[in-house]
Scaffold this motif. Structure first.
Motif, PDB file in Angstrom:
ATOM      1  N   GLU A   1      -0.139   1.338 -10.546  1.00  0.00           N
ATOM      2  CA  GLU A   1       0.399  -0.083 -10.536  1.00  0.00           C
ATOM      3  C   GLU A   1       1.808  -0.432 -10.908  1.00  0.00           C
ATOM      4  OE1 GLU A   1      -4.303  -0.864  -9.682  1.00  0.00           O
ATOM      5  OE2 GLU A   1      -3.652  -2.022 -10.792  1.00  0.00           O
TER       6      GLU A   1
ATOM      7  N   ARG B   1      -3.737   5.900 -11.502  1.00  0.00           N
ATOM      8  CA  ARG B   1      -4.001   4.941 -10.180  1.00  0.00           C
ATOM      9  C   ARG B   1      -3.035   3.523 -11.242  1.00  0.00           C
ATOM     10  NH1 ARG B   1      -6.324   4.240  -6.462  1.00  0.00           N
ATOM     11  NH2 ARG B   1      -7.142   6.467  -4.833  1.00  0.00           N
TER      12      ARG B   1
ATOM     13  N   ARG C   1      -5.482  16.402   5.291  1.00  0.00           N
ATOM     14  CA  ARG C   1      -4.460  15.612   4.357  1.00  0.00           C
ATOM     15  C   ARG C   1      -5.469  15.095   3.213  1.00  0.00           C
ATOM     16  NH1 ARG C   1      -3.481  11.149   9.144  1.00  0.00           N
ATOM     17  NH2 ARG C   1      -1.110  12.369   9.436  1.00  0.00           N
TER      18      ARG C   1
ATOM     19  N   ARG D   1       0.811  -1.719   0.294  1.00  0.00           N
ATOM     20  CA  ARG D   1       0.221  -0.448  -0.012  1.00  0.00           C
ATOM     21  C   ARG D   1       0.817   1.141  -0.209  1.00  0.00           C
ATOM     22  NH1 ARG D   1      -3.230  -3.416   3.582  1.00  0.00           N
ATOM     23  NH2 ARG D   1      -5.117  -3.570   3.161  1.00  0.00           N
ATOM     24  N   LYS D   2       1.784   1.146   0.829  1.00  0.00           N
ATOM     25  CA  LYS D   2       2.395   2.340   0.665  1.00  0.00           C
ATOM     26  C   LYS D   2       3.609   2.753  -0.278  1.00  0.00           C
ATOM     27  CE  LYS D   2       3.951   3.223   5.352  1.00  0.00           C
ATOM     28  NZ  LYS D   2       4.889   3.136   6.476  1.00  0.00           N
TER      29      LYS D   2
ATOM     30  N   TYR E   1       2.638   1.356  -3.341  1.00  0.00           N
ATOM     31  CA  TYR E   1       1.694   2.096  -4.775  1.00  0.00           C
ATOM     32  C   TYR E   1       1.308   3.277  -4.477  1.00  0.00           C
ATOM     33  CZ  TYR E   1      -3.330   2.845  -6.343  1.00  0.00           C
ATOM     34  OH  TYR E   1      -3.941   3.378  -7.717  1.00  0.00           O
ATOM     35  N   THR E   2       1.408   4.133  -2.427  1.00  0.00           N
ATOM     36  CA  THR E   2       0.510   4.969  -2.584  1.00  0.00           C
ATOM     37  C   THR E   2       2.212   6.399  -3.163  1.00  0.00           C
ATOM     38  OG1 THR E   2      -0.793   4.475  -0.526  1.00  0.00           O
ATOM     39  CG2 THR E   2       0.357   7.083  -0.347  1.00  0.00           C
TER      40      THR E   2
ATOM     41  N   ASP F   1       2.770   8.549   6.259  1.00  0.00           N
ATOM     42  CA  ASP F   1       2.318   7.178   6.605  1.00  0.00           C
ATOM     43  C   ASP F   1       0.773   6.971   5.934  1.00  0.00           C
ATOM     44  OD1 ASP F   1       4.248   5.551   8.418  1.00  0.00           O
ATOM     45  OD2 ASP F   1       4.221   7.798  10.107  1.00  0.00           O
ATOM     46  N   VAL F   2      -0.265   8.109   5.430  1.00  0.00           N
ATOM     47  CA  VAL F   2      -0.870   7.864   4.772  1.00  0.00           C
ATOM     48  C   VAL F   2      -1.282   6.913   3.323  1.00  0.00           C
ATOM     49  CG1 VAL F   2      -3.192   9.173   4.066  1.00  0.00           C
ATOM     50  CG2 VAL F   2      -1.992   9.896   5.721  1.00  0.00           C
ATOM     51  N   VAL F   3      -1.668   6.144   3.417  1.00  0.00           N
ATOM     52  CA  VAL F   3      -1.841   5.260   1.751  1.00  0.00           C
ATOM     53  C   VAL F   3      -3.084   5.706   1.194  1.00  0.00           C
ATOM     54  CG1 VAL F   3      -0.548   3.624   3.064  1.00  0.00           C
ATOM     55  CG2 VAL F   3      -2.902   3.339   3.189  1.00  0.00           C
ATOM     56  N   SER F   4      -2.926   5.466   0.153  1.00  0.00           N
ATOM     57  CA  SER F   4      -3.860   4.966  -0.717  1.00  0.00           C
ATOM     58  C   SER F   4      -4.345   3.411  -1.625  1.00  0.00           C
ATOM     59  CB  SER F   4      -3.784   5.683  -2.623  1.00  0.00           C
ATOM     60  OG  SER F   4      -3.542   6.985  -2.421  1.00  0.00           O
ATOM     61  N   GLU F   5      -5.723   3.399  -1.367  1.00  0.00           N
ATOM     62  CA  GLU F   5      -5.657   1.821  -1.716  1.00  0.00           C
ATOM     63  C   GLU F   5      -6.064   1.040  -3.338  1.00  0.00           C
ATOM     64  OE1 GLU F   5      -6.835  -0.975   0.261  1.00  0.00           O
ATOM     65  OE2 GLU F   5      -5.800  -0.424   1.931  1.00  0.00           O
ATOM     66  N   PRO F   6      -4.943   0.335  -3.869  1.00  0.00           N
ATOM     67  CA  PRO F   6      -4.868  -0.117  -4.924  1.00  0.00           C
ATOM     68  C   PRO F   6      -6.572  -1.098  -5.266  1.00  0.00           C
ATOM     69  CG  PRO F   6      -4.028  -1.327  -4.053  1.00  0.00           C
ATOM     70  CD  PRO F   6      -3.702  -0.291  -3.055  1.00  0.00           C
ATOM     71  N   SER F   7      -6.355  -0.488  -7.006  1.00  0.00           N
ATOM     72  CA  SER F   7      -7.378  -1.418  -6.872  1.00  0.00           C
ATOM     73  C   SER F   7      -7.234  -2.772  -6.093  1.00  0.00           C
ATOM     74  CB  SER F   7      -7.269  -1.678  -8.596  1.00  0.00           C
ATOM     75  OG  SER F   7      -6.567  -2.190  -9.025  1.00  0.00           O
TER      76      SER F   7
ATOM     77  N   LEU G   1       1.795   6.264  -6.857  1.00  0.00           N
ATOM     78  CA  LEU G   1       0.734   6.832  -7.162  1.00  0.00           C
ATOM     79  C   LEU G   1       0.519   8.779  -7.378  1.00  0.00           C
ATOM     80  CD1 LEU G   1      -2.179   7.301  -8.544  1.00  0.00           C
ATOM     81  CD2 LEU G   1      -2.508   7.073  -6.240  1.00  0.00           C
ATOM     82  N   ARG G   2       1.682   9.261  -6.327  1.00  0.00           N
ATOM     83  CA  ARG G   2       1.850  10.553  -5.464  1.00  0.00           C
ATOM     84  C   ARG G   2       2.881  10.899  -6.873  1.00  0.00           C
ATOM     85  NH1 ARG G   2       2.338   9.748   0.031  1.00  0.00           N
ATOM     86  NH2 ARG G   2       0.051  10.121   0.903  1.00  0.00           N
TER      87      ARG G   2
END
Lengths: 183, 133
Positions: free
Chosen positions: A44, A40, A117, A27-28, A30-31, B53-59, A34-35
């Motif tokens: 990936e 999206r 945020r 998740r981290k 990917y985030t 520490d904030v995460v985005s959810e992938p598909s 993405l940034r």
């Protein structure tokens, strides 16, 4: 936080060990992707490429640097390579003039006075890629200006200039009225 | 320093870390407007730092695809390891066979040598015992 024992298990290529690392960090990763790439699906792809590099690079990883920091660097490299391949690396090299910090139709303002945020994420996505990449790498992920310059192929001085512009523009996007009073 | 000179420095001054007291700090101590501007940049930097520490959810299907992709690269590595193990096993078996053969050959050689040595004893000793009788 990834335990050193788990990293050792990955180096020994024990079944399931690398998958555990992926599950704990994806998740981290990917985030961050993405940034940096702003899309999206692209994020990936970058995530997948980053883990491929981690898998092959683990044998040479020294634990003096925290695994997470190392991982962030790999994701940054993977994102930059991705943008280069897609012909979007130019967006990162283009040095936009401070330009219209008010009333720019391409970069809508976010009318919110508090720094929360969601507003910040929105403001980051509203920045041009060349400014976004610098401020994300420096102020979110803690890379040095020198390191960022290496990743982007620009000088440390150029990174500092962009960082300054990015922070000012974010301030305008987040609270235009107050920022306008300071200008 | 004047406000117009200090304001462009605020994004950099907002960074944490020890700083020598310079003319900008002297101005900030006496100018509420610039001090507020500095505080806002500090808030901005703190906010940016907290995004780490904030995460985005992938598909939803992404993790599954990611794991499958990694299994595909792990398989050849496993096959190589197995091959290395098998090669080692073969080498070990070959060494053991050679060693066994060498021990066997030595034993056969010893037996043959002892028989040959008995056959080669001088005849006087055998007839000598008969003479004593």
């Amino acid at each position: 936080m990834i335990a050193p024992e788990l990293l050792d298990a990955c180096r020994r290529r024990e079944p399931g060990a690398f998958e555990e690392v992926v599950r704990a960090t994806y998740r981290k990763v990917y985030t961050q992707a993405l940034r940096l790439v702003g899309d999206r699906q692209d994020a990936e792809d970058v995530t997948q490429e980053a883990y491929l590099r981690v898998y092959h690079g683990l044998a040479g990883f020294r634990e003096e640097a925290a695994f997470e920091t190392w991982l962030y660097r790999i994701v940054t490299n993977a994102a930059m390579s991705f943008l280069r391949k897609r012909g979007r690396f130019g967006e990162l090299l283009t040095d936009p003039e401070d330009g219209p910090e008010t009333g720019d139709p391409l970069h809508p303002r976010i009318d919110q006075t508090a720094v929360d945020r969601d507003a910040l994420e929105g403001a980051l996505q509203a920045l041009p890629a060349s400014l976004r990449s610098v401020v994300v790498l420096k102020d979110v992920y803690g890379l040095s200006c020198l390191e960022i310059g290496d990743h982007l192929g620009v000088s440390e001085g150029a990174v500092k200039v962009r960082l300054h512009r990015a922070r000012r523009r974010l301030q305008v996007l987040l609270s235009p009225s107050e920022a306008a009073g300071e200008m | 320093m004047r406000c117009e000179q200090v304001r462009p420095l605020l994004p950099e001054l907002a960074e944490a870390g020890p700083r020598a007291v310079g003319p900008a700090q002297v101005h900030l101590a006496g100018c509420a407007k610039c001090a507020t501007g500095l505080a806002r940049f500090r808030d901005l930097l703190a906010g940016l730092g907290s995004l780490r520490d904030v995460v985005s959810e992938p598909s939803e299907a992404f993790l599954g695809r990611l794991i499958s992709g990694l299994e595909a690269i792990e398989e050849p590595a496993r096959a190589r390891r197995l091959l290395r193990y098998v090669s080692n096993e073969r080498a070990r078996s070959a060494a053991l066979s050679l060693g066994g053969a060498a021990v066997g050959a030595t034993a056969v050689g010893l037996v043959w040598w002892r028989r040959s040595a008995r056959r080669a004893l001088p005849p006087v000793l055998s007839t000598g015992s008969g003479a004593l009788r």
